[in-house]
Write an enzyme that holds these catalytic residues in place. Structure first.
Site, mmCIF file in Angstrom:
data_model
loop_
_atom_site.group_PDB
_atom_site.id
_atom_site.type_symbol
_atom_site.label_atom_id
_atom_site.label_comp_id
_atom_site.label_asym_id
_atom_site.label_seq_id
_atom_site.Cartn_x
_atom_site.Cartn_y
_atom_site.Cartn_z
ATOM 1 N N ASP A 56 28.018 71.373 27.933
ATOM 2 C CA ASP A 56 28.357 72.481 27.938
ATOM 3 C C ASP A 56 28.198 73.300 26.489
ATOM 4 O O ASP A 56 28.204 74.459 26.300
ATOM 5 C CB ASP A 56 29.784 72.868 28.573
ATOM 6 N N ASP A 113 48.765 83.437 15.917
ATOM 7 C CA ASP A 113 47.658 82.664 14.908
ATOM 8 C C ASP A 113 46.423 83.456 14.661
ATOM 9 O O ASP A 113 45.756 83.375 13.634
ATOM 10 C CB ASP A 113 47.548 81.353 15.586
ATOM 11 N N ALA A 125 39.301 72.257 19.611
ATOM 12 C CA ALA A 125 38.831 71.114 19.532
ATOM 13 C C ALA A 125 39.763 70.145 20.386
ATOM 14 O O ALA A 125 39.395 69.003 20.988
ATOM 15 C CB ALA A 125 38.636 70.537 18.144
#
Length: 431
Positions: A302, A176, A316
């Site tokens: 964070d 990817d 995500a």
């Protein structure tokens, strides 16, 4: 764009001298600081029509990809919105140039890379563009038999050479990351991308290399299925803190307009996500998030992930976001380990503009990265603006956008994979 009206790009492609028979071995591209060939009037006017509006649905994506490719329009489209399964690629003119991107430092890709380049150069008579550092690999530069082929290549160097309007389509060999890298090379219109699964995960790479000759031939002949992967247009404004209070090094006080000009802006096109994090600091990240100029929340944790639908299945989803099909016009906002149990990931319309800044009372700076690259520090006074780009990545599908996506969910992420529940037997039904 009206239904049934095919979008065409009327520009003659830019080629180096080897394209028209006058071969110059190992010719490199013209540097960006030199004058390069510009688009024709018709093409330039077509790009100027795609300005971002305040529509919540986001900008209409440019449907011309590189110098020759465009999306074949469906005459049965309703309200100018096409069924994702009907998105097709077509060519205004036969493609003649191809950019081959190979994963660096992977010995297993040397043979596929050589086979593909020989096929494209000798069989398809195409001009092949390759990054210079790929050819500098001793395993390639030391191959005398392959050396005769490399002399016909055009080479480029990242951040130094301009590939705009030179590449007809792209072939990626690797995982990817090669598709993300291909996206980063084009800050405007992106040529169609064909990605072969030769890496680790392969969520964005649907093609197997075993039958590459027939698959590449099919793409060159045109009318392939594509999916438009939206990107994020990101601008980073850096405050020059050496000129506090509008005063320069010589102690001369400037007007507000002079102080404004001291801001340095950088722009990026992001395919997966923008990540803002606390870096190595032990303190919480403390950043303000604005939507269309309004403060919507302060992120304490964070960090924060702002992603495209394509990026929803990357960082995500590991942080708790939903997986969204790339054809959905949206932007995902996902906190990273928020210091609040009620801070859930949200989805906002593609047309909004987000702005991220350090909070006034932040104890430390923050760090930002774009698709995992170009990491840089964000200090007080700096800002990051994010909205949907007009220039998507046209990714060529193996079947179609719907089937390919669900196939990747099942094969790569093992989505909803479990042992099936046994059915009731005749004795169990009595209870």
């Amino acid at each position: 764009m009206d239904g049934g009206q095919e979008v065409r790009m009327g520009t003659a492609p830019f080629c180096c001298s080897t394209c028209d028979g006058g071969e110059v071995p190992g010719r490199s591209l013209v540097r960006r600081n030199k004058k390069t060939r510009s688009l024709s009037t018709s093409a330039a006017s077509s790009y100027s029509d795609f300005r971002r509006t305040q529509s919540l649905h986001g900008p209409s994506p440019v449907t011309t990809f590189g110098p020759k490719a465009c999306m074949l329009q469906n005459p049965h489209a309703v309200m100018h919105i096409q069924d994702p399964a009907s998105q097709r690629l077509t060519w205004n003119n036969p493609p003649k140039s191809v950019l081959v991107i190979k994963k660096i430092r992977d010995a297993s890709l040397l043979q596929p890379f050589k086979e593909l380049c020989i096929f494209l150069t000798e069989v398809k008579n195409m001009m092949v563009y390759v990054e210079k550092k790929v050819l500098d690999d001793p395993a390639i530069s030391g191959d005398e038999n392959f050396g005769a082929i490399t002399k016909k290549f055009c080479t480029f160097r990242e951040d130094l050479d301009d590939l705009s309007n030179r590449i007809d389509f792209i072939i990626c060999l690797g995982g990817d990351g090669t598709l993300l890298y291909a996206s980063s090379l084009f800050q405007d219109s992106v040529p169609p991308v064909m990605a072969f699964h030769l890496g680790s995960l392969g969520f964005l790479t649907p093609f197997n290399f075993d039958s590459y000759q027939s698959q590449v031939t099919q793409i060159i002949e045109g009318n392939a299925a594509i999916i438009l992967r939206s990107r994020l247009k990101v601008q980073v404004f850096k405050e020059n803190w050496e000129k506090k209070d509008g005063m320069d090094e010589k102690g001369i006080i400037h007007t507000n307009r002079d102080v404004e000009s001291s801001h340095k802006a950088m722009q990026y096109q992001v395919l997966n996500e923008v990540v803002v994090d606390r870096g190595s600091s032990p303190y919480l990240s403390n950043v303000d998030l604005y939507l269309d100029g309004h403060l919507i929340t302060t992120v304490q944790g964070d960090g924060l992930i702002v992603s495209t639908p394509t990026g929803s299945t990357a960082y995500a989803v590991a942080a708790g976001a939903s997986m969204i099909h790339p054809n959905v016009p949206a932007i995902m906002i996902t906190p990273i380990c928020p210091h609040s149990l009620s801070f859930r990931p949200i989805v906002v319309p593609a047309g909004v503009e987000l702005k991220i800044m350090l909070s006034r009372d932040a104890r430390n700076t923050a760090w930002v990265s774009f698709d995992g690259r170009r990491r840089q520090e964000i200090c007080h006074g700096d800002s990051i603006t994010i909205t949907t780009s007009c220039f998507p990545v046209p990714s060529i599908c193996f079947r179609d956008p719907v089937n390919d996506w669900f196939e990747s969910l099942a094969q790569c992420l093992h989505w909803n994979v479990r042992k099936k529940q046994n059915h009731f037997g005749s004795e169990d039904e009595e209870f």
